[in-house]
Scaffold this active site. Structure first.
Site, PDB file in Angstrom:
ATOM      1  N   SER A 293      45.887  35.145  26.257  1.00 17.67           N
ATOM      2  CA  SER A 293      44.979  35.530  27.334  1.00 17.67           C
ATOM      3  C   SER A 293      44.221  36.827  27.010  1.00 17.67           C
ATOM      4  O   SER A 293      43.370  36.836  26.133  1.00 17.67           O
ATOM      5  CB  SER A 293      45.793  35.662  28.629  1.00 17.67           C
ATOM      6  OG  SER A 293      44.958  35.771  29.751  1.00 17.67           O
ATOM      7  N   ASP A 304      34.805  38.528  16.610  1.00 19.92           N
ATOM      8  CA  ASP A 304      33.446  38.005  16.715  1.00 19.92           C
ATOM      9  C   ASP A 304      32.395  39.074  16.438  1.00 19.92           C
ATOM     10  O   ASP A 304      31.324  38.793  15.894  1.00 19.92           O
ATOM     11  CB  ASP A 304      33.201  37.427  18.111  1.00 19.92           C
ATOM     12  CG  ASP A 304      33.827  36.051  18.293  1.00 19.92           C
ATOM     13  OD1 ASP A 304      34.431  35.542  17.332  1.00 19.92           O
ATOM     14  OD2 ASP A 304      33.709  35.488  19.397  1.00 19.92           O
ATOM     15  N   LYS A 318      45.271  30.642  25.059  1.00 21.07           N
ATOM     16  CA  LYS A 318      45.071  30.520  26.507  1.00 21.07           C
ATOM     17  C   LYS A 318      43.665  31.007  26.838  1.00 21.07           C
ATOM     18  O   LYS A 318      43.403  32.204  26.892  1.00 21.07           O
ATOM     19  CB  LYS A 318      46.106  31.337  27.284  1.00 21.07           C
ATOM     20  CG  LYS A 318      45.935  31.252  28.801  1.00 21.07           C
ATOM     21  CD  LYS A 318      47.009  32.056  29.526  1.00 21.07           C
ATOM     22  CE  LYS A 318      46.820  32.008  31.027  1.00 21.07           C
ATOM     23  NZ  LYS A 318      45.676  32.817  31.491  1.00 21.07           N
TER      24      LYS A 318
END
Length: 546
Positions: A293, A304, A318
């Site tokens: 999470s 990224d 998740k």
């Protein structure tokens, strides 16, 4: 009779769901509202008639609780009904402060087991140790208490409670004086070497970004020019804190996460809002299968944005966001409202709870799509965050997971603690003979787990076609199952490296608490050693990101 009861349960489930959605005010079209109203009316009359006319006395509260829980089980494991006690526990978990005994406790039907007493908190001061089995709290036997008996351990500061517990076959008593307990998001940070700082971020409660920032500033003040951020085992928490932690290392105004939902108001973009601490310091983020999470938002977004090298093992996966919605009588519905997407546009949700297999289990995603980072590096969705550099010892496997879930490693560590004296963490060494002792322990225990191959073979035996299944084939199947059982013990040797790490973690905590475990990591943990080595080689570090 059993089938009738199951059918009755199903009739209750759908209308309850309708009630919840209706009250939550989701964005449905008019035809949906008619269906909701219809189901509410059906449920109301059914529930009334059931409780008034059933042959035996019913417990309306228990019936409703069963209906709600079974209904929500058909969705995903994160959508949950929270009663008043659950709401308070949820608040405490996010706030990071509570009044109690300061220990992690596992609840069983007839006992409470101390999993980890926290250093210098009430349970520790009262002499409780990991592995102690509490059988009585005050005058109440745990086995006679219908609800979760751990609630009896809670109470106001400076109040006392006497507990009776079993330890290594002996029954003992002690008195615990409750106190305020601080749950740190950053339980440990320290310099690894003259230029590398190490920060453990164990949960994303309301203190996460503040404590991470304080640790980062302190380490830089001590000469840190590189940072290792350890998110292993961090199950997540507050979305806002995940964004704020990421913000420490990236500029204000960066897109960190996007949430997408069928309800328009839950479709949002979350960008950093604060001035960062350091956007240039070389950074390694450690993750494993227990990183979930909010941990995946931080590691995934930093990956990224090419702001950090991610190391370790694939994270949990998740990609779902929950929000608590207030219901009546102090209860809440913690409901999955959206999926989240990292800056590259990927959702890292690994399990599909809306398309299940024949056993009703969520299907694991294996069809990964490619995305690109800011620098054009390939990353993928659908299966957690895959590290840029994988560390073998950090990876989970079916056997290690089964040993942990069945408490075999925990029980062996308890046994080890009472058989061995360890006074200095620097001298602790889990030897090959110790590991052999562990394999003997496993073979004498009732530990067992079913592999996918075993399940398929057993299903084949159960559903065998008499026309082609003769005694010889059946004997071969049985022999194969026996061989598989033996190979499980052999697998203890194959996966010694991974299993031994879990053993060492549990054993070190017994002697030196969690703080001692982190100090032990600095000299012995493969992931930290590999991260330190990578950060010492600037060209290799830059090469991974560029």
């Amino acid at each position: 009779m059993k089938n009738d009861k199951a059918m009755m349960k199903k009739k209750i489930l759908i209308p309850v769901f309708a009630v919840v959605i209706f009250l939550a005010g989701s964005g449905f079209v008019k035809s949906d509202f008619f269906e909701i109203a219809k189901q509410i009316e059906i449920f109301t009359t059914l529930f009334k008639e059931l409780n008034m006319n059933y042959v035996d006395e019913t417990n309306p509260a228990e019936l409703m609780d069963t209906a709600i829980k079974n209904m929500l089980d058909d969705l995903d494991p994160y959508t949950k009904f929270l009663n008043e006690q659950d709401v308070e526990a949820y608040r405490i978990n996010n706030a990071g402060e509570y009044s109690g005994i300061g220990a992690t406790v596992r609840s069983y039907k007839d006992k409470l087991v101390i999993i980890e007493p926290h250093k210098d908190y009430p349970a520790d001061k009262a002499g409780l140790k990991a592995g102690d089995e509490i059988i009585k709290i005050g005058d109440i036997a745990v086995a006679d208490f219908d609800d979760n008996a751990s609630e009896l351990l809670k109470g106001a500061n400076n109040t006392s409670v006497q507990v009776t517990f079993n330890r290594q076959g002996e029954t003992k008593t002690t008195t615990i004086t409750r106190a305020a307990v601080e749950v740190d998001a950053v339980p440990f940070y320290q310099m690894v070497d003259a230029k590398t700082g190490y920060i453990v971020l164990s949960k994303f409660n309301a203190k996460a970004s503040k404590q991470t920032k304080e640790a980062l500033n302190d380490l830089q003040g001590k000469g840190a020019e590189k940072i290792i951020l350890d998110l292993r085992g961090n199950p997540g928490g507050l979305l806002s804190e995940a964004i704020n932690v990421t913000n420490l290392f990236v500029d204000k105004g960066e897109l960190i996460v996007t949430t997408k939902s069928k309800v328009k108001k839950f479709n949002q973009e979350y960008k950093t809002k604060n001035k960062p601490v350091d956007t240039e310091i070389p950074l390694v983020v450690l993750v494993d299968g227990g990183s979930a999470s909010a941990s995946e938002i931080v590691s995934g977004s930093l990956q990224d944005l090419d702001r950090a090298v991610v190391m370790g093992a694939r994270s949990f996966g998740k990609g779902l966001v929950q929000r608590p919605l207030k219901l009546t009588y102090g209860t809440q519905l913690k409901v999955t409202i959206s999926r989240y997407y990292t800056p590259s546009g990927r959702c890292i949700q690994s399990l599909d709870y809306w398309n299940r297999d024949e056993d009703g289990k969520a299907i694991r995603n294996t069809d990964f799509k490619d995305f690109t980072t800011r620098n054009g590096r390939k990353v993928q969705d659908g299966g957690g965050v895959l590290p840029d550099v994988e560390i073998a010892a950090v990876k989970a496997n079916e056997l290690t997971t089964a040993l942990l879930n069945n408490n075999v490693i925990f029980d062996y560590a308890t046994d080890y603690y009472y058989r061995n004296k360890v006074e200095d963490i620097a001298n602790f060494k889990f030897s090959d003979s110790d590991y052999q002792s562990f394999t003997d322990f496993v073979s004498k225990s009732d530990f067992s787990f079913e592999t996918k191959t075993e399940k398929a073979l057993k299903d084949a035996l159960t559903d065998r076609e008499e026309v082609i299944f003769n005694q010889t084939i059946e004997s071969d199947f049985e022999a194969l199952l026996t061989d598989i059982e033996q190979s499980k013990l052999s697998a203890l040797e194959t996966f010694q490296r991974e299993i031994q790490k879990k053993l060492e973690d549990e054993i070190v905590k017994r002697y030196f608490y969690r703080e001692g475990l982190y100090a032990y990591y600095l000299k012995n943990d493969e992931a930290i050693l590999a991260a330190t080595e990578l950060l010492s080689n600037d060209s290799k570090y830059r090469g991974i990101l560029e």
